[in-house]
Design an enzyme around this catalytic site. Structure first.
Site, PDB file in Angstrom:
ATOM      1  N   ASP A   1       0.910  -1.134   0.000  1.00  0.00           N
ATOM      2  CA  ASP A   1       0.000   0.000   0.000  1.00  0.00           C
ATOM      3  C   ASP A   1       0.953   1.188   0.000  1.00  0.00           C
ATOM      4  O   ASP A   1       1.602   1.456   1.021  1.00  0.00           O
ATOM      5  CB  ASP A   1      -0.867   0.012   1.270  1.00  0.00           C
ATOM      6  CG  ASP A   1      -1.835   1.176   1.260  1.00  0.00           C
ATOM      7  OD1 ASP A   1      -1.388   2.301   0.942  1.00  0.00           O
ATOM      8  OD2 ASP A   1      -3.017   0.980   1.570  1.00  0.00           O
ATOM      9  N   HIS A   2       1.086   1.860  -1.122  1.00  0.00           N
ATOM     10  CA  HIS A   2       2.206   2.809  -1.216  1.00  0.00           C
ATOM     11  C   HIS A   2       2.059   3.964  -0.223  1.00  0.00           C
ATOM     12  O   HIS A   2       3.024   4.635   0.085  1.00  0.00           O
ATOM     13  CB  HIS A   2       2.415   3.298  -2.648  1.00  0.00           C
ATOM     14  CG  HIS A   2       1.488   4.373  -3.096  1.00  0.00           C
ATOM     15  ND1 HIS A   2       0.208   4.125  -3.520  1.00  0.00           N
ATOM     16  CD2 HIS A   2       1.649   5.720  -3.185  1.00  0.00           C
ATOM     17  CE1 HIS A   2      -0.369   5.265  -3.850  1.00  0.00           C
ATOM     18  NE2 HIS A   2       0.472   6.261  -3.664  1.00  0.00           N
TER      19      HIS A   2
ATOM     20  N   HIS B   1      -5.681   2.946   1.272  1.00  0.00           N
ATOM     21  CA  HIS B   1      -4.931   4.086   1.817  1.00  0.00           C
ATOM     22  C   HIS B   1      -5.639   4.754   3.004  1.00  0.00           C
ATOM     23  O   HIS B   1      -5.012   5.058   4.019  1.00  0.00           O
ATOM     24  CB  HIS B   1      -4.691   5.152   0.736  1.00  0.00           C
ATOM     25  CG  HIS B   1      -4.133   4.616  -0.551  1.00  0.00           C
ATOM     26  ND1 HIS B   1      -3.237   3.572  -0.587  1.00  0.00           N
ATOM     27  CD2 HIS B   1      -4.342   4.961  -1.844  1.00  0.00           C
ATOM     28  CE1 HIS B   1      -2.918   3.325  -1.846  1.00  0.00           C
ATOM     29  NE2 HIS B   1      -3.580   4.143  -2.623  1.00  0.00           N
TER      30      HIS B   1
END
Ligand code: BG6
Length: 514
Positions: free
Chosen positions: A187-188, A250
């Site tokens: 999950d950047h 996010h």
């Protein structure tokens, strides 16, 4: 020096599936180069680019060079360094459905192990459509790719499934080949500097943690706004929407970082245990009426930003002209646990909003209104604002006496991280690739977190599917459907301005936001 700075990734072969794609070009090649330049990748590594399309090693290296020129924070202008780096890159065309290709890959890998003195470690990065994760994993196993003496790690991109059921199926497939601790789900947002900083701010400052609860906090506001529309991704996005694209991952991850209990040790599993506990305490919406009361679903229509006309979502390429996919999501959520009982968390995200920013605002409760200054003045609540993206930093808003006058005025004190490190802050992908390369899994999502987030989101999706929630339109370039303000007003709150746009009456101690 933090552990991030110090430790080079272990020697390994990196397999980039989808090496001719956008993610590799924009993020992965530049990240590998930055790591190399900073000594976080030593000489004992190799990268094998894999995709269907034929390409020579020279062409592949030219692609990598071009991508670095365009997207990397370091330039590849030192020729000797570039040549040394490029030598580690090879390309092999691969039909991922055919296991014979994997056997050939296995032979190539052994050669590279010898050439670069790599101890048999393998990192498989699947920058591919999620429906290919399962088949590729099976072929890795059946093609003999997992039999080396070193470790195997699988790094995969979101989306991890479309709902809980499909995510579970995918997980079952992967777990036939890889152990949970070998799977690194990206999950950047967890790779972003300021998201990682939440933990540090909370647990290493005497004046935040004692106040971090429902006795002192009135509400929490998380905004992730984007100016872009759906761009060329209409085909994917129209099936996904903001709920699946941004909220399930996010937004839920940031919420968990804010809400979690202090972990007993700074061990990845202890931290992830606390995050999953926070997600488990999210109050589920039980009925369609509850979803409609607490959740807003919007879609952008025609509008303008800075006088530039913008088309509506339904007019975008590859989008169904009658689409009811949401490009905007806002909700009031509660966590039913001792720390947060009664504190609303307002979360919102959307495309084609006026600014690109991610910010978390913690609004504190006012001092009792019968004492001292509160008796005589309209006091503003104290705020702690964490600026995640693109500006990084924090500021706090307090009340102070206006110099030379009687008035109490709000004053903001800022720690502007981006002003100090400028644009040279490591990219999220750099940090995550580095972490995966050295087996540090804290900032990757564990299966139980993913499942928990899906089960929360699925209830909303189910109500929307039944057509029980009306889609509300907002003009491109605005702050979303009108009702969004009502969501907070019903509770006596309002959205605090984001992007450093504090109210006019605030005095900045450090010169004000950039
Ligand atoms: C991605 C979403 O995960 O995050 C995109 O799929 C979105 O739709 C992007 O634009 C936003 O990331 P960032 O880092 O630019 O805020």
């Amino acid at each position: 020096m933090s552990k991030h700075d110090a430790i080079a990734a272990e020697g390994a072969v990196y397999f980039l599936f989808g090496a001719t794609g956008d993610l590799a070009r924009r993020k992965l090649f530049p990240a590998l180069f930055s790591l190399y330049k900073e000594g976080k990748l030593a000489e004992d590594f190799a990268v094998i680019g894999l995709a269907r399309r034929p390409r020579t090693n020279e062409q592949f290296r030219a692609d990598v060079h071009e991508s670095i020129g365009e997207f990397c924070r370091y330039k590849a202008d030192d020729e000797a360094l570039w040549n040394r780096f490029a030598e580690h890159f090879v390309y092999m065309p691969l039909d991922i459905k055919n296991v014979d290709g994997f056997r050939e890959l296995s032979r190539l890998t052994v050669e590279l192990d010898k050439k670069f003195d790599i101890p048999g470690n393998r990192l498989f990065y699947l920058a591919l459509a999620p429906e290919l994760f399962g088949p590729v994993s099976f072929n890795l196993r059946d093609g003999g790719m997992l039999e080396s003496p070193g470790w195997n790690r699988l790094v995969i991109e979101k989306p991890f499934g479309y709902d809980l059921e499909s995510a579970r199926k995918l997980n079952t497939q992967l777990s036939q080949v890889f152990k949970e601790e070998e799977i690194y789900r990206i999950d950047h947002y967890l790779g972003k500097e300021m998201v990682q900083n939440i933990e540090v701010l909370r647990f290493s400052n005497a004046f935040f943690e004692p106040l971090w609860n429902n006795k002192h906090i009135a509400n929490v506001q998380i905004t992730l706004s984007e100016t872009v529309g759906v761009e060329e991704r209409g085909g994917y996005y129209d099936k996904s929407g903001a709920l699946r694209d941004m909220v399930q991952n996010h937004m839920m991850q940031m919420l968990a970082m804010i809400a979690m209990e202090p972990p007993s040790r700074l061990h990845p599993e202890d931290i992830r245990d606390e995050k999953v506990k926070a997600l488990r305490s999210l109050r589920p919406y039980e009925t369609a009426a509850e979803v409609n009361q607490h959740v807003i679903r919007g879609q952008y229509s025609e509008g303008a930003v800075n006088g530039k006309p913008l088309s509506g979502y339904r007019q975008e390429d590859s989008v169904n002209p009658e689409s009811s996919t949401e490009t905007y999501f806002a909700a009031r959520v509660y966590l039913d646990n001792f720390r947060w009982a009664g504190v609303p968390f307002y979360i919102r995200t959307g495309k084609r909003l006026p600014v690109k920013t991610t910010e978390i605002v913690i609004e504190f409760k006012n001092v009792p209104n019968n004492i001292l200054f509160a008796n005589r003045h309209e006091l503003e609540p104290n705020l702690l604002v964490i600026r995640v993206n693109p500006m990084e930093g924090i500021y706090i808003k307090i009340n102070a006496k206006k110099p030379g006058a009687e008035n109490v005025v709000p004053v903001s004190m800022e720690f502007c991280q981006s002003c100090m490190v400028g644009i040279n802050t490591p990219e999220a992908y750099e940090r995550l690739l580095h972490d995966a390369g050295r087996g540090e899994s804290t900032y990757f999502t564990r299966w139980d977190e993913v499942a928990q987030a899906w089960s929360f989101v699925d209830r909303i999706a189910a109500v929307w599917r039944e057509g029980n929630a009306s889609l509300q339109f907002y003009p491109a370039g605005s702050w979303g459907p009108e009702r969004t303000d009502g969501l907070l007003a019903e509770d006596g709150f309002h959205w605090w301005p984001v992007n450093g746009q504090v109210e006019d009456n605030v005095i900045w101690i450090s010169g004000g936001p950039k």
